[in-house]
Design a protein around this motif. Structure first.
Motif, PDB file in Angstrom:
ATOM      1  N   ALA A  19      31.894  40.309  31.220  1.00 17.64           N
ATOM      2  CA  ALA A  19      33.045  39.415  31.314  1.00 17.64           C
ATOM      3  C   ALA A  19      33.135  38.505  30.102  1.00 17.64           C
ATOM      4  O   ALA A  19      34.221  38.256  29.579  1.00 17.64           O
ATOM      5  CB  ALA A  19      32.951  38.590  32.598  1.00 17.64           C
ATOM      6  N   GLN A  20      31.970  38.013  29.627  1.00 22.70           N
ATOM      7  CA  GLN A  20      31.974  37.093  28.503  1.00 22.70           C
ATOM      8  C   GLN A  20      32.381  37.780  27.200  1.00 22.70           C
ATOM      9  O   GLN A  20      32.956  37.156  26.314  1.00 22.70           O
ATOM     10  CB  GLN A  20      30.588  36.457  28.359  1.00 22.70           C
ATOM     11  N   SER A  21      32.069  39.073  27.088  1.00 21.28           N
ATOM     12  CA  SER A  21      32.416  39.806  25.872  1.00 21.28           C
ATOM     13  C   SER A  21      33.809  40.425  25.953  1.00 21.28           C
ATOM     14  O   SER A  21      34.269  41.053  25.001  1.00 21.28           O
ATOM     15  CB  SER A  21      31.391  40.915  25.623  1.00 21.28           C
ATOM     16  N   TYR A  22      34.486  40.255  27.077  1.00 18.95           N
ATOM     17  CA  TYR A  22      35.815  40.841  27.257  1.00 18.95           C
ATOM     18  C   TYR A  22      36.872  40.006  26.542  1.00 18.95           C
ATOM     19  O   TYR A  22      36.816  38.771  26.597  1.00 18.95           O
ATOM     20  CB  TYR A  22      36.160  40.923  28.750  1.00 18.95           C
ATOM     21  N   PRO A  23      37.850  40.651  25.891  1.00 18.41           N
ATOM     22  CA  PRO A  23      37.948  42.096  25.695  1.00 18.41           C
ATOM     23  C   PRO A  23      37.172  42.541  24.462  1.00 18.41           C
ATOM     24  O   PRO A  23      37.077  41.801  23.489  1.00 18.41           O
ATOM     25  CB  PRO A  23      39.445  42.313  25.515  1.00 18.41           C
ATOM     26  N   SER A  24      36.664  43.745  24.506  1.00 22.60           N
ATOM     27  CA  SER A  24      35.846  44.243  23.406  1.00 22.60           C
ATOM     28  C   SER A  24      36.688  44.819  22.275  1.00 22.60           C
ATOM     29  O   SER A  24      36.174  45.164  21.216  1.00 22.60           O
ATOM     30  CB  SER A  24      34.890  45.326  23.926  1.00 22.60           C
ATOM     31  N   GLY A  25      37.986  44.935  22.519  1.00 25.26           N
ATOM     32  CA  GLY A  25      38.901  45.476  21.518  1.00 25.26           C
ATOM     33  C   GLY A  25      40.320  45.332  22.031  1.00 25.26           C
ATOM     34  O   GLY A  25      40.560  44.645  23.026  1.00 25.26           O
ATOM     35  N   PRO A  26      41.278  45.962  21.363  1.00 27.08           N
ATOM     36  CA  PRO A  26      42.667  45.884  21.807  1.00 27.08           C
ATOM     37  C   PRO A  26      42.837  46.338  23.263  1.00 27.08           C
ATOM     38  O   PRO A  26      42.178  47.277  23.708  1.00 27.08           O
ATOM     39  CB  PRO A  26      43.404  46.829  20.850  1.00 27.08           C
ATOM     40  N   VAL A  27      43.704  45.647  23.990  1.00 29.40           N
ATOM     41  CA  VAL A  27      44.005  45.988  25.375  1.00 29.40           C
ATOM     42  C   VAL A  27      45.316  46.767  25.403  1.00 29.40           C
ATOM     43  O   VAL A  27      46.291  46.371  24.751  1.00 29.40           O
ATOM     44  CB  VAL A  27      44.128  44.716  26.242  1.00 29.40           C
ATOM     45  N   THR A  28      45.342  47.856  26.138  1.00 30.07           N
ATOM     46  CA  THR A  28      46.565  48.642  26.278  1.00 30.07           C
ATOM     47  C   THR A  28      47.303  48.216  27.540  1.00 30.07           C
ATOM     48  O   THR A  28      46.738  48.238  28.628  1.00 30.07           O
ATOM     49  CB  THR A  28      46.251  50.151  26.363  1.00 30.07           C
ATOM     50  N   MET A  29      48.557  47.807  27.387  1.00 36.28           N
ATOM     51  CA  MET A  29      49.409  47.493  28.534  1.00 36.28           C
ATOM     52  C   MET A  29      50.410  48.638  28.702  1.00 36.28           C
ATOM     53  O   MET A  29      51.300  48.824  27.872  1.00 36.28           O
ATOM     54  CB  MET A  29      50.164  46.174  28.329  1.00 36.28           C
ATOM     55  N   VAL A  30      50.247  49.400  29.756  1.00 36.79           N
ATOM     56  CA  VAL A  30      51.141  50.516  30.028  1.00 36.79           C
ATOM     57  C   VAL A  30      52.414  49.999  30.709  1.00 36.79           C
ATOM     58  O   VAL A  30      52.348  49.306  31.723  1.00 36.79           O
ATOM     59  CB  VAL A  30      50.463  51.573  30.920  1.00 36.79           C
ATOM     60  N   ILE A  31      53.544  50.322  30.122  1.00 42.27           N
ATOM     61  CA  ILE A  31      54.846  50.078  30.746  1.00 42.27           C
ATOM     62  C   ILE A  31      55.300  51.444  31.260  1.00 42.27           C
ATOM     63  O   ILE A  31      55.507  52.359  30.471  1.00 42.27           O
ATOM     64  CB  ILE A  31      55.878  49.529  29.744  1.00 42.27           C
ATOM     65  N   PRO A  32      55.470  51.607  32.579  1.00 44.86           N
ATOM     66  CA  PRO A  32      55.725  52.947  33.113  1.00 44.86           C
ATOM     67  C   PRO A  32      57.166  53.418  33.011  1.00 44.86           C
ATOM     68  O   PRO A  32      57.612  54.253  33.807  1.00 44.86           O
ATOM     69  CB  PRO A  32      55.289  52.793  34.580  1.00 44.86           C
ATOM     70  N   PHE A  33      57.894  52.891  32.030  1.00 46.01           N
ATOM     71  CA  PHE A  33      59.277  53.285  31.785  1.00 46.01           C
ATOM     72  C   PHE A  33      59.514  53.339  30.283  1.00 46.01           C
ATOM     73  O   PHE A  33      58.696  52.864  29.495  1.00 46.01           O
ATOM     74  CB  PHE A  33      60.255  52.291  32.437  1.00 46.01           C
ATOM     75  N   GLY A  55      42.768  36.694  22.039  1.00 47.63           N
ATOM     76  CA  GLY A  55      42.209  36.887  20.705  1.00 47.63           C
ATOM     77  C   GLY A  55      42.096  38.343  20.323  1.00 47.63           C
ATOM     78  O   GLY A  55      41.413  38.693  19.354  1.00 47.63           O
ATOM     79  N   GLN A  56      42.751  39.204  21.072  1.00 49.65           N
ATOM     80  CA  GLN A  56      42.817  40.633  20.790  1.00 49.65           C
ATOM     81  C   GLN A  56      44.243  41.097  21.040  1.00 49.65           C
ATOM     82  O   GLN A  56      44.953  40.543  21.890  1.00 49.65           O
ATOM     83  CB  GLN A  56      41.866  41.429  21.702  1.00 49.65           C
ATOM     84  N   SER A  57      44.662  42.112  20.326  1.00 50.41           N
ATOM     85  CA  SER A  57      46.012  42.631  20.509  1.00 50.41           C
ATOM     86  C   SER A  57      46.173  43.245  21.899  1.00 50.41           C
ATOM     87  O   SER A  57      45.279  43.961  22.373  1.00 50.41           O
ATOM     88  CB  SER A  57      46.326  43.694  19.456  1.00 50.41           C
ATOM     89  N   VAL A  58      47.282  42.954  22.537  1.00 49.38           N
ATOM     90  CA  VAL A  58      47.669  43.652  23.764  1.00 49.38           C
ATOM     91  C   VAL A  58      48.792  44.594  23.352  1.00 49.38           C
ATOM     92  O   VAL A  58      49.916  44.168  23.071  1.00 49.38           O
ATOM     93  CB  VAL A  58      48.130  42.684  24.866  1.00 49.38           C
TER      94      VAL A  58
END
Length: 322
Positions: A19-33, A55-58
């Motif tokens: 949890a403390q190291s999250y996120p370890s890199g870019p986070v992907t946000m899926v838009i289902p449309f 502090g990471q790209s979404v």
């Protein structure tokens, strides 16, 4: 018992460290449309603010198909580490559970609820050349021309599909359904005059109504929207008790550690509280939910209640997708 306690103690540091190291890199946000639709617009606004806080790209990724279930299924099967999340709707996480004979996932148990973001009523939109200029005129016209009329949607089982289904049932007409892979493509064809009407969210409708590229005949909320204050509600125009809406919420895969879910909830709530985000969503007609409705626990119960709520009218409508 001692062995179990020892095991819990051993696992606790690992969980906390993750949890403390999250996120370890870019986070992907899926838009289902598809890109350009109201869910996409709202998701990108939220993702932009979340990126700053984390502090990471979404990174937004549009995965359309099957009324949003294709994208939902991808997230349900993703690694439960918080690196893949999605924006869900009433269509992807409530209505499709009854509408489809074989849903691709269980909306109530295959996800980790993160936060309910906003509720967004729908609007009845028509192509500019369609003669009616009010809801009552539309009802009269549709009853006389239903054999040749059609309506667009963001896909089978999407919230905007069900919105028009409920409208058709309420006014007693049966028109052809033309599904698209998202509201964006559906809106483009409505503007081009390829389809007759579309029950889109107010978030998607506002820019086109202001640009006068189509007609808005009725708002499906309880009271008029500040985003389109001159547009009467369906209830004002004689359709007693009629409402149709969607909502937007963030979900992660089932099994995502609670500490990561809490972190995602914190950054989502921070976005909702940001004045800039409030202004942008408000201009689109999205109603950000009140603080007591923003917890993961609330969203879990809300999804279950929405599945039950929508099951009744969907079954009454007779619409079923194999």
């Amino acid at each position: 018992m001692l062995r179990l306690f020892a095991l819990v103690l051993c696992l606790l540091p690992t969980t906390l460290a993750a949890a403390q190291s999250y996120p370890s890199g870019p986070v992907t946000m899926v838009i289902p449309f598809a890109a350009g639709g109201p869910t996409d617009v709202l998701g990108r606004i939220i993702a932009e603010h979340m990126s700053k806080t984390l502090g990471q790209s979404v990174i937004v990724e549009n995965v359309g198909g099957a009324g949003g279930m294709t994208g939902g299924s991808r997230v349900a099967k993703a690694k439960p580490d918080g690196q893949t999340i999605m924006i869900g709707t009433v269509g992807t996480h409530a209505q499709n559970q009854t509408l489809y004979a074989r849903p691709q996932y269980d909306a109530a148990s295959d996800f980790a609820p993160v936060a309910l973001i906003a509720e967004v009523p729908l609007v009845l939109l028509t192509k500019k050349t369609l003669p009616p200029n009010s809801l009552q005129e539309f009802i009269t016209y549709a009853k006389a021309n239903q054999a040749t009329m059609n309506f667009a949607s963001a896909g089978n089982g999407s919230a905007v599909h069900l919105g028009c289904v409920m409208l058709n049932m309420a006014i007693g007409v049966n028109t052809a359904h033309v599904p698209y892979r998202g509201s964006g493509p559906a809106m483009n064809d409505l503007i081009a005059g390829q389809v007759d009407y579309f029950c889109d969210t107010i978030a998607g409708a506002v820019p086109q109504v202001q640009a006068q590229t189509l007609k808005a005949l009725a708002y499906f909320g309880k009271t008029r929207s500040p985003a389109l204050p001159d547009l009467p509600t369906a209830q004002e125009q004689g359709l007693a008790g009629f409402e149709a809406y969607t909502w937007n919420a963030i979900f992660a895969p089932k099994g995502t550690p609670p500490e990561i879910v809490r972190r995602l909830n914190e950054v989502a709530v921070a976005a909702m509280d940001d004045e800039g985000v409030k202004a942008r969503l408000g201009a689109l007609g999205a109603q950000i939910v009140t603080p007591e409705r923003r917890s993961p626990e609330y969203l879990a119960g809300f999804v279950k209640s929405e599945i039950e709520k929508w099951a009744v009218p969907i079954r009454q409508s007779g619409v079923r997708i194999d």
